[in-house]
Each structure stands twice: as C-alpha cells, then as structure tokens.
Design a protein around this motif. Structure first.
Motif, short mmCIF file in Angstrom:
data_model
loop_
_atom_site.label_atom_id
_atom_site.label_comp_id
_atom_site.label_asym_id
_atom_site.label_seq_id
_atom_site.Cartn_x
_atom_site.Cartn_y
_atom_site.Cartn_z
N GLY A 58 -7.92 9.77 4.06
CA GLY A 58 -6.70 10.44 4.49
C GLY A 58 -6.97 11.53 5.51
O GLY A 58 -6.05 11.99 6.20
N LYS A 59 -8.24 11.95 5.61
CA LYS A 59 -8.64 12.96 6.60
C LYS A 59 -9.41 12.35 7.75
O LYS A 59 -9.38 12.87 8.87
N SER A 104 -5.66 4.39 5.26
CA SER A 104 -5.82 5.79 5.67
C SER A 104 -4.47 6.45 5.90
O SER A 104 -4.26 7.61 5.52
N ALA A 105 -3.54 5.72 6.51
CA ALA A 105 -2.21 6.28 6.75
C ALA A 105 -1.51 6.60 5.44
O ALA A 105 -0.86 7.65 5.31
N SER A 106 -1.66 5.73 4.46
CA SER A 106 -1.01 5.98 3.16
C SER A 106 -1.62 7.20 2.47
O SER A 106 -0.91 8.01 1.87
N LYS A 107 -2.93 7.37 2.58
CA LYS A 107 -3.58 8.51 1.95
C LYS A 107 -3.34 9.80 2.73
O LYS A 107 -3.29 10.90 2.15
N HIS A 108 -3.15 9.67 4.04
CA HIS A 108 -2.74 10.83 4.84
C HIS A 108 -1.37 11.32 4.37
O HIS A 108 -1.12 12.53 4.28
N ALA A 109 -0.49 10.37 4.06
CA ALA A 109 0.82 10.72 3.53
C ALA A 109 0.70 11.42 2.18
O ALA A 109 1.43 12.39 1.90
N VAL A 110 -0.22 10.96 1.34
CA VAL A 110 -0.44 11.61 0.04
C VAL A 110 -0.88 13.05 0.22
O VAL A 110 -0.41 13.96 -0.46
N ALA A 121 -9.76 8.75 9.35
CA ALA A 121 -9.39 7.34 9.45
C ALA A 121 -10.50 6.55 10.13
O ALA A 121 -11.22 7.07 10.98
N THR A 122 -10.63 5.29 9.73
CA THR A 122 -11.66 4.43 10.30
C THR A 122 -11.07 3.05 10.59
O THR A 122 -10.05 2.67 10.01
N PRO A 123 -11.70 2.30 11.49
CA PRO A 123 -11.23 0.94 11.76
C PRO A 123 -11.18 0.10 10.48
O PRO A 123 -12.00 0.26 9.59
N LYS A 124 -10.21 -0.76 10.39
CA LYS A 124 -9.96 -1.68 9.28
C LYS A 124 -9.35 -0.99 8.06
O LYS A 124 -8.88 -1.67 7.16
N SER A 125 -9.37 0.35 8.01
CA SER A 125 -8.66 1.03 6.92
C SER A 125 -7.45 1.77 7.49
O SER A 125 -6.99 2.75 6.93
N THR A 126 -6.94 1.27 8.61
CA THR A 126 -5.86 1.95 9.33
C THR A 126 -4.67 2.24 8.44
O THR A 126 -4.18 3.37 8.36
N VAL A 127 -4.16 1.22 7.75
CA VAL A 127 -2.97 1.38 6.91
C VAL A 127 -3.30 2.17 5.66
O VAL A 127 -2.56 3.06 5.25
N MET A 161 0.83 -1.21 0.00
CA MET A 161 0.00 0.00 0.00
C MET A 161 0.86 1.26 0.00
O MET A 161 0.57 2.21 -0.72
N PHE A 162 1.92 1.25 0.78
CA PHE A 162 2.80 2.43 0.80
C PHE A 162 3.64 2.51 -0.47
O PHE A 162 3.90 3.60 -0.98
N GLU A 163 4.05 1.38 -1.01
CA GLU A 163 4.85 1.40 -2.24
C GLU A 163 4.06 1.98 -3.41
O GLU A 163 4.59 2.76 -4.21
N VAL A 164 2.79 1.59 -3.52
CA VAL A 164 1.96 2.07 -4.64
C VAL A 164 1.39 3.45 -4.36
O VAL A 164 1.55 4.39 -5.13
N ASN A 165 0.69 3.57 -3.22
CA ASN A 165 -0.06 4.79 -2.93
C ASN A 165 0.82 6.00 -2.67
O ASN A 165 0.43 7.14 -2.98
#
Length: 265
Positions: free
Chosen positions: A148-149, A159-165, A151-157, A113-117
């Motif tokens: 990315g703004k 959401s973190a990747s989109k927060h980085a975006v 975050a919700t349970p089960k989309s933790t990672v 997820m971090f490599e792509v997103n």
C-alpha cells in the motif's frame, strides 16, 4: 509497550481460518483473550476453535461470513453485540490478492479485491465504531500491506486496494482523535502463507523474493502484542519498511535503482 495479558478481552479477527489470522488467534488465546473468529470456511474455523478451546484454557466463537456481504456482516455483528454487549478489539485481516499485469487483469478479480480488502474491512469497522464510541474504548487494527506504500508491477490492483486501506485507517484515526479508541495500520511485506497459492500460482514470486518473506507467527505476535496500545503503525520487515519510506521521499530514484527488484513477480 506491549500488552502482557488480554485476559477476558473480546477480540474479533476476520480472515482467521489460515495464515496470520490463524496465528493471531493462537497468540491472543495464549494471552487469555476470548476470540470471535470469522472467515468464509466454517470447517477450518471449527478446527481452530477446537484447538483453542482444548489447549489454551479460553473459548473461541466462530462465524462463517464473507465480509464483502454487507447484509451478512450487519447480521453477524448485531448478533455478537446483542450477546456480548461490547468488543475490545477488531482485527480486520480478511484479504484477497491476485498478481497480474493490469492489461491482463480479470475484471472480476479487480472487483473482488476491492470488495474484500476495502469494502469488507469498512463493513466490519462500521459495525463496531458506534459501540466503541458509546463505551469510549476499543482498538481497530487494519491489516494493510507494505504494498500500500510501495506499489510494484503485477500487484497494481492489490497495491491500490491496500493504499485505500491505509487512507481509510489514517482518516479514521484522525476522526477518533480525542477518544480512547486506538486505530492501527499493520503493513507486512510478503508473508510465507497460502495467500500466494491464489495471488501467484506460478510460484515465480516466492522464488524471487523468498529471502524477504516473513513467517506468519512473527507478524501475528507483533500484532497481538500491540492490542490495547496507542500504536499508529506496525511495519514488517524493517528492510521493506525502510524501502517504502525511501520511496515516499525519492520515488523517481527508487524506481530507477530498484526497478529490476520491484519487477520480480
């Protein structure tokens, strides 16, 4: 203010083989753009290429690429600039998501997820910025997410990747202030695409939030309409965007009141 015509503008779209990437390609083709479409699946890209070439009176060029492969990105983008000399807009749309509780998350999914997103998006952006600076024009559009703004349970990672975006997009916009290069973040809520075939194969997420889902054509048209304009963000739908704003102001209150809804995945 939207751009009524993109005639002869060169636009790169990553993740263009399906979903909103495909719909953005079609919407931009209708406005006369020359499309350079990228995704991992060459077969799917070639089908879209033929559709655009046959039905919209413009050309489309395709490249099979994994944006997380830095060397491949450098090779393909160098070839594009050597041939075309410039591009007018880059839409970083390639994305990947898997919804799991973090305690159960597969480390390989986290890495991917971090490599792509994030890394993939930066790889592509890094290739176009120097050329845009030379010509002092261009538009970079990064598809992030309401996640990315908010975050919700089960989309933790995810959401973190989109927060980085979002952090990257905002920082880049400030770096390029004073130039004629626009930088826009697009923050959609859940979109009715095959993204969830991988993100949530159980189908539970779609069953729970189906009424909030946005059609890919709607998102695509909103994005294509702002190409070439000085637009900071596009947030879709307004209901989720409002929720994300409230969360930024009253995070504890929103978590308490909307906790059950946010946990529906």
């Amino acid at each position: 203010m939207s751009n009524p015509s993109l005639k002869n503008q060169i636009i790169i779209i990553t993740g263009a083989s399906s979903g909103i990437g495909k719909q953005m390609a079609i919407a931009a083709a209708r406005k006369g753009a020359f499309l350079i479409l990228m995704a991992r699946s060459l077969d799917k890209l070639q089908i879209i290429q033929k559709d655009i070439n046959d039905n919209y009176g413009v050309e489309a060029e395709v490249h099979a690429i994994d944006v997380s492969d830095t060397n491949a990105v450098q090779h393909v983008f160098s070839k594009i600039f050597n041939h075309h000399g410039h591009i007018d807009a880059l839409i970083n749309n390639a994305g990947f998501g898997v919804f799991d509780y973090f305690a159960e998350a597969d480390p390989n999914d986290i890495k991917k997820m971090f490599e792509v997103n994030v890394i993939g998006l930066m790889n592509c952006t890094r290739m176009v910025v120097p050329y845009m600076l030379k010509s002092n024009k261009g538009h970079i559009i990064n598809v992030a997410s309401i996640a990315g703004k908010l975050a919700t349970p089960k989309s933790t990672v995810y959401s973190a990747s989109k927060h980085a975006v979002l952090g990257f997009t905002n920082g880049l916009r400030m770096e390029l202030a004073g130039t004629n290069i626009h930088v826009t973040a697009v923050n959609p809520g859940p979109i009715r695409t095959n993204f969830f075939d991988i993100a949530d194969p159980s189908g539970q997420y779609i069953a729970n939030v189906g009424r909030f889902m946005v059609e890919p054509e709607k998102v695509a048209h909103k994005v294509v309409d702002i190409i070439g304009t000085n637009t900071r963000e596009v947030n879709i739908p307004w209901t989720m965007s409002t929720g994300a704003r409230l969360y930024q102001i009253f995070p504890r209150l929103v978590e308490k009141i909307a906790g059950n809804l946010l946990s529906k995945k």
